[in-house]
Write a protein that holds these residues in place. Structure first.
Motif, PDB file in Angstrom:
ATOM      1  N   PHE A  16       1.063  -1.080  -0.377  1.00 19.82           N
ATOM      2  CA  PHE A  16      -0.375   0.198   0.140  1.00 19.82           C
ATOM      3  C   PHE A  16       0.720   1.131  -0.083  1.00 19.82           C
ATOM      4  CE2 PHE A  16      -4.706  -1.554   2.190  1.00 19.82           C
ATOM      5  CZ  PHE A  16      -4.264  -2.333   1.033  1.00 19.82           C
ATOM      6  N   GLY A  20       0.905   3.509  -3.009  1.00 18.25           N
ATOM      7  CA  GLY A  20      -0.252   5.268  -2.916  1.00 18.25           C
ATOM      8  C   GLY A  20       1.677   6.475  -2.588  1.00 18.25           C
ATOM      9  N   MET A  43      -5.879   7.623   0.005  1.00 21.49           N
ATOM     10  CA  MET A  43      -6.078   6.352   0.804  1.00 21.49           C
ATOM     11  C   MET A  43      -5.100   5.413   0.919  1.00 21.49           C
ATOM     12  SD  MET A  43      -9.171   6.182   1.652  1.00 21.49           S
ATOM     13  CE  MET A  43     -11.021   7.864   1.485  1.00 21.49           C
ATOM     14  N   LEU A  44      -4.450   4.644   0.120  1.00 17.91           N
ATOM     15  CA  LEU A  44      -3.044   4.210   0.267  1.00 17.91           C
ATOM     16  C   LEU A  44      -2.613   4.558   1.694  1.00 17.91           C
ATOM     17  CD1 LEU A  44      -2.827   2.624  -3.551  1.00 17.91           C
ATOM     18  CD2 LEU A  44      -3.686   1.414  -1.282  1.00 17.91           C
ATOM     19  N   HIS A  47      -3.523   4.099   5.102  1.00 22.19           N
ATOM     20  CA  HIS A  47      -4.125   3.437   5.950  1.00 22.19           C
ATOM     21  C   HIS A  47      -3.066   2.006   6.006  1.00 22.19           C
ATOM     22  CE1 HIS A  47      -7.980   4.140   4.517  1.00 22.19           C
ATOM     23  NE2 HIS A  47      -8.669   3.035   5.792  1.00 22.19           N
ATOM     24  N   LEU A  72      -9.759  -3.117   6.874  1.00 23.85           N
ATOM     25  CA  LEU A  72      -8.774  -1.735   6.165  1.00 23.85           C
ATOM     26  C   LEU A  72      -8.391  -2.754   4.630  1.00 23.85           C
ATOM     27  CD1 LEU A  72      -7.257  -0.428  10.004  1.00 23.85           C
ATOM     28  CD2 LEU A  72      -9.325   0.363   8.645  1.00 23.85           C
ATOM     29  N   THR A  76      -9.776  -1.108   1.566  1.00 19.63           N
ATOM     30  CA  THR A  76      -8.161   0.103   0.724  1.00 19.63           C
ATOM     31  C   THR A  76      -8.019  -0.840  -0.540  1.00 19.63           C
ATOM     32  OG1 THR A  76      -7.154   0.272   2.457  1.00 19.63           O
ATOM     33  CG2 THR A  76      -6.166   1.074   0.885  1.00 19.63           C
ATOM     34  N   SER A  80      -8.400   2.068  -3.480  1.00 15.95           N
ATOM     35  CA  SER A  80      -8.105   2.758  -4.724  1.00 15.95           C
ATOM     36  C   SER A  80      -7.728   1.287  -5.568  1.00 15.95           C
ATOM     37  CB  SER A  80      -6.388   1.826  -3.535  1.00 15.95           C
ATOM     38  OG  SER A  80      -6.769   3.200  -2.462  1.00 15.95           O
ATOM     39  N   GLY A 101     -15.552  -0.948  -0.899  1.00 16.45           N
ATOM     40  CA  GLY A 101     -14.915  -0.626  -0.218  1.00 16.45           C
ATOM     41  C   GLY A 101     -14.599   0.231   0.164  1.00 16.45           C
ATOM     42  N   GLY A 102     -15.170   1.262   0.244  1.00 15.12           N
ATOM     43  CA  GLY A 102     -15.302   2.373   1.480  1.00 15.12           C
ATOM     44  C   GLY A 102     -16.257   1.895   2.238  1.00 15.12           C
ATOM     45  N   MET A 105     -13.915  -0.453   4.635  1.00 11.41           N
ATOM     46  CA  MET A 105     -13.005   0.868   5.663  1.00 11.41           C
ATOM     47  C   MET A 105     -13.606   0.801   6.458  1.00 11.41           C
ATOM     48  SD  MET A 105     -10.447   3.074   3.144  1.00 11.41           S
ATOM     49  CE  MET A 105     -10.970   3.107   1.307  1.00 11.41           C
ATOM     50  N   TRP A 109     -12.316   0.301  10.676  1.00  9.91           N
ATOM     51  CA  TRP A 109     -12.308   1.850  11.471  1.00  9.91           C
ATOM     52  C   TRP A 109     -13.133   0.999  12.706  1.00  9.91           C
ATOM     53  CZ3 TRP A 109      -7.803   3.043  12.079  1.00  9.91           C
ATOM     54  CH2 TRP A 109      -6.768   3.691  10.923  1.00  9.91           C
TER      55      TRP A 109
END
Length: 123
Positions: A16, A20, A43-44, A47, A72, A76, A80, A101-102, A105, A109
């Protein structure tokens, strides 16, 4: 399981982080897709250290780390990955990949938060 989860979280964080930075570099060149690339890279990069922190918690037998790491990591990758697929292939990974994906995530969390409230394993 702990050793495998520890290595997997660290390896995923490394991938990631690298992706990123590459995505941020791509976005910096002002291409037509720079906003998508910047969002995916952000995002990458956010996370990656979170997964490293979860790797530390695996060593401390923190109860929720497996589920949090899965949420996560998978979330992610989907979010991404969908944005980068739009840039590279001109199409999404699959229908609703980014929102799924969101959501995953967010769940990851929330599991982190819940895990902080649970007693440690074996107590």
């Amino acid at each position: 399981m702990t050793k495998i989860a520890h290595r997997l979280l660290i390896a995923t964080a490394g991938v990631f982080g690298a992706a990123g930075v590459a995505g941020a570099a791509y976005a910096a060149h002002g291409t037509a897709n720079s906003m998508l690339a910047a969002t995916a890279a952000g995002m990458l990069l956010v996370h990656a250290p979170a997964l490293l922190a979860l790797a530390i918690l695996v060593r401390q037998d923190w109860r929720a780390v497996g589920f949090a790491g899965l949420g996560l990591g998978l979330g992610t990758a989907l979010f991404s990955g969908d944005l980068f697929a739009r840039i590279l292939f001109g199409d999404r990974l699959f229908a609703n990949a980014a929102p799924i994906g969101g959501t995953v995530m967010i769940a990851g969390w929330l599991i982190v938060a819940l895990g902080a409230l649970l007693p440690p394993k074996g107590r």
